[in-house]
Write a protein that holds these residues in place. Structure first.
Motif, short mmCIF file in Angstrom:
data_model
loop_
_atom_site.label_atom_id
_atom_site.label_comp_id
_atom_site.label_asym_id
_atom_site.label_seq_id
_atom_site.Cartn_x
_atom_site.Cartn_y
_atom_site.Cartn_z
N VAL A 78 30.14 45.64 52.75
CA VAL A 78 30.41 46.33 51.67
C VAL A 78 30.22 47.64 52.06
N ASN A 79 30.59 48.54 51.83
CA ASN A 79 30.48 50.16 52.47
C ASN A 79 29.58 49.96 53.59
N CYS A 80 28.99 49.05 54.26
CA CYS A 80 28.27 49.19 55.15
C CYS A 80 27.96 50.78 56.19
N GLY A 81 29.06 51.32 56.19
CA GLY A 81 29.23 52.64 56.60
C GLY A 81 28.51 54.26 55.88
N ASN A 82 27.93 53.74 54.75
CA ASN A 82 27.88 55.02 53.97
C ASN A 82 26.61 54.90 54.42
N PHE A 83 26.34 56.53 54.02
CA PHE A 83 24.78 57.17 54.98
C PHE A 83 24.59 57.29 53.00
N ILE A 84 23.36 56.82 53.03
CA ILE A 84 22.31 57.06 51.77
C ILE A 84 20.77 56.94 51.85
N TYR A 85 20.16 58.24 51.85
CA TYR A 85 18.52 58.03 51.47
C TYR A 85 17.84 56.55 51.75
N PRO A 86 17.05 56.53 53.22
CA PRO A 86 16.31 54.83 53.36
C PRO A 86 15.25 54.74 52.12
N ALA A 87 14.59 56.42 52.17
CA ALA A 87 13.12 56.13 51.75
C ALA A 87 12.90 55.71 53.07
N SER A 88 11.60 54.40 52.12
CA SER A 88 10.60 54.64 53.75
C SER A 88 11.03 53.37 55.09
N VAL A 89 12.26 52.91 54.38
CA VAL A 89 13.59 52.43 55.14
C VAL A 89 13.05 52.67 56.74
N TYR A 90 13.49 54.20 57.22
CA TYR A 90 12.92 54.93 58.43
C TYR A 90 12.34 54.76 58.61
N LYS A 91 10.82 54.17 58.00
CA LYS A 91 10.04 54.21 59.28
C LYS A 91 9.96 53.15 60.18
N MET A 92 10.84 52.46 60.59
CA MET A 92 11.03 51.13 61.76
C MET A 92 11.69 51.54 62.73
N TYR A 93 12.57 53.26 62.27
CA TYR A 93 12.77 53.82 63.45
C TYR A 93 11.81 54.99 63.83
N VAL A 94 10.76 55.41 63.04
CA VAL A 94 9.35 55.87 63.96
C VAL A 94 8.97 55.41 64.83
N ALA A 95 8.56 53.74 63.52
CA ALA A 95 8.09 52.73 64.47
C ALA A 95 8.21 52.34 66.10
N MET A 96 9.92 52.20 65.76
CA MET A 96 10.73 51.91 67.56
C MET A 96 10.55 52.89 68.27
N GLU A 97 10.24 54.33 68.04
CA GLU A 97 9.85 55.17 68.91
C GLU A 97 8.16 54.95 69.44
N ILE A 98 7.29 54.95 68.12
CA ILE A 98 6.23 54.84 68.82
C ILE A 98 6.40 53.36 70.45
N LEU A 99 6.59 52.33 69.71
CA LEU A 99 5.81 51.52 70.49
C LEU A 99 6.44 51.44 71.74
N ARG A 100 8.15 52.16 72.03
CA ARG A 100 9.40 52.50 72.81
C ARG A 100 7.65 53.80 73.88
N GLN A 101 7.10 54.29 72.78
CA GLN A 101 6.46 55.68 74.13
C GLN A 101 5.20 54.93 74.76
#
Length: 312
Positions: free
Chosen positions: A77-100
């Motif tokens: 339901v509007n799953c392609g709508n870009f919206i402000y994620p607040a702290s959810v985007y911390k998971m993208y940061v964690a992904m990169e830290i763990l990758r490194q």
């Protein structure tokens, strides 16, 4: 433009702000599944359009992936709508830290000294968590910062880890995953305290499709590699915030998730596992937590019951 992720995955056709992201081909879509989710969203009153101030008129971004069938079934339901994620985007940061860490660039036990202005928190996001607020001069490990950032949604920890990972590296990995438009652009501090070049950049956005795909990769042990995926799942499983979609789940359900809330935005994304019931849910709303809490609980309950009925 096409982006090949690996020999076993299909092409992506994601774009960065140029239009709607397309759905990865490893997801199946079914008309009745989508219709059921639209009905749930309508009945709980989340099919409206809200005034998001400077962001204009806004809708929810919502996705569910049924993991109980031979092939994952994605409902939107509007799953392609870009919206402000607040702290959810911390998971993208964690992904990169763990990758490194996985690459051997540094270890989880590496010590890090907190510096201003990263130490922004003046109160704990989870009041009952006993760990003290981070302050300039504190020496902590990368592992400690990761846990604080995900389980308590600590903003100071996130700022430190954004510095460690670097936004360029975070976004390069995001692009490799095909999540164009979900770039990490900001730290969790005011623009006047931002690093040069980031003080005028647009705010970070993401969509339910990208967030759900992130969780799907965690579930499949395909977020970078199995080690990164399992480390990520362990962090998500220790989430301390249980005030959003968690409220609509049965007591013994395991929910691996990341929440986010700021101003008018209230969000939750995760993997639900309860015996044979397994699915991913991603919900971003332009509604304050106070106003949307009961709707999130009801939506979560209805999605759980809907998935349960499909497989019983």
């Amino acid at each position: 433009m096409k982006y090949l992720l690996s020999p076993i995955l299909s092409f992506y056709f994601f774009s960065s702000g140029y239009g709607q992201p397309e759905i990865p081909r490893y997801f199946t879509q079914k008309k009745n599944f989508n219709e059921a989710l639209h009905k749930i969203v309508h009945e709980v009153g989340l099919d409206s359009t809200w005034n998001a101030g400077e962001d204009g008129m806004e809708t929810i971004s919502f996705a569910v992936i049924d993991l109980n069938s031979k092939h994952p079934v994605l409902g939107c339901v509007n799953c392609g709508n870009f919206i402000y994620p607040a702290s959810v985007y911390k998971m993208y940061v964690a992904m990169e830290i763990l990758r490194q860490v996985s690459n051997g660039d540094f270890s989880l036990s590496r010590q890090y000294i907190v510096k201003s202005p990263n130490d922004v928190d003046r109160s704990k996001e989870i009041s009952y968590d006993p760990r003290p607020l981070l302050r300039a001069g504190d020496t902590v490990t990368i592992n400690y910062l990761l846990d604080l950032m995900i389980t308590r949604s600590d903003n100071a920890a996130a700022n430190c880890l954004i510095d460690v990972a670097t936004r360029d590296s975070i976004n390069r990995t995001i692009h490799e995953m095909g999540w164009y438009g979900s770039e990490v652009t900001r730290k969790f501090l005011s623009r006047k305290l931002e690093d040069p070049g980031y003080d005028t950049i647009k705010s970070t956005e993401t969509c339910a499709l990208h967030a759900a795909d992130f969780m799907y990769k965690v579930y499949k042990n395909e977020l970078i590699n199995p080690w990164v995926s399992r480390q990520m799942k362990a962090l998500l499983g220790r989430q301390l915030d249980t005030t959003k979609l968690s409220l609509g789940l049965p007591h013994n359900t395991m929910y691996y998730h990341k929440t986010g809330w700021w101003s008018i935005y209230t969000n939750d994304v995760g993997i639900v596992e309860d015996g044979n019931i397994k699915y991913i849910i991603a919900l971003f709303t332009p509604v304050t937590e106070e106003k949307v809490s009961l709707q999130m609980k009801e939506l979560s309950d209805r999605v759980y019951n809907f998935i349960s009925l499909l497989h019983h």
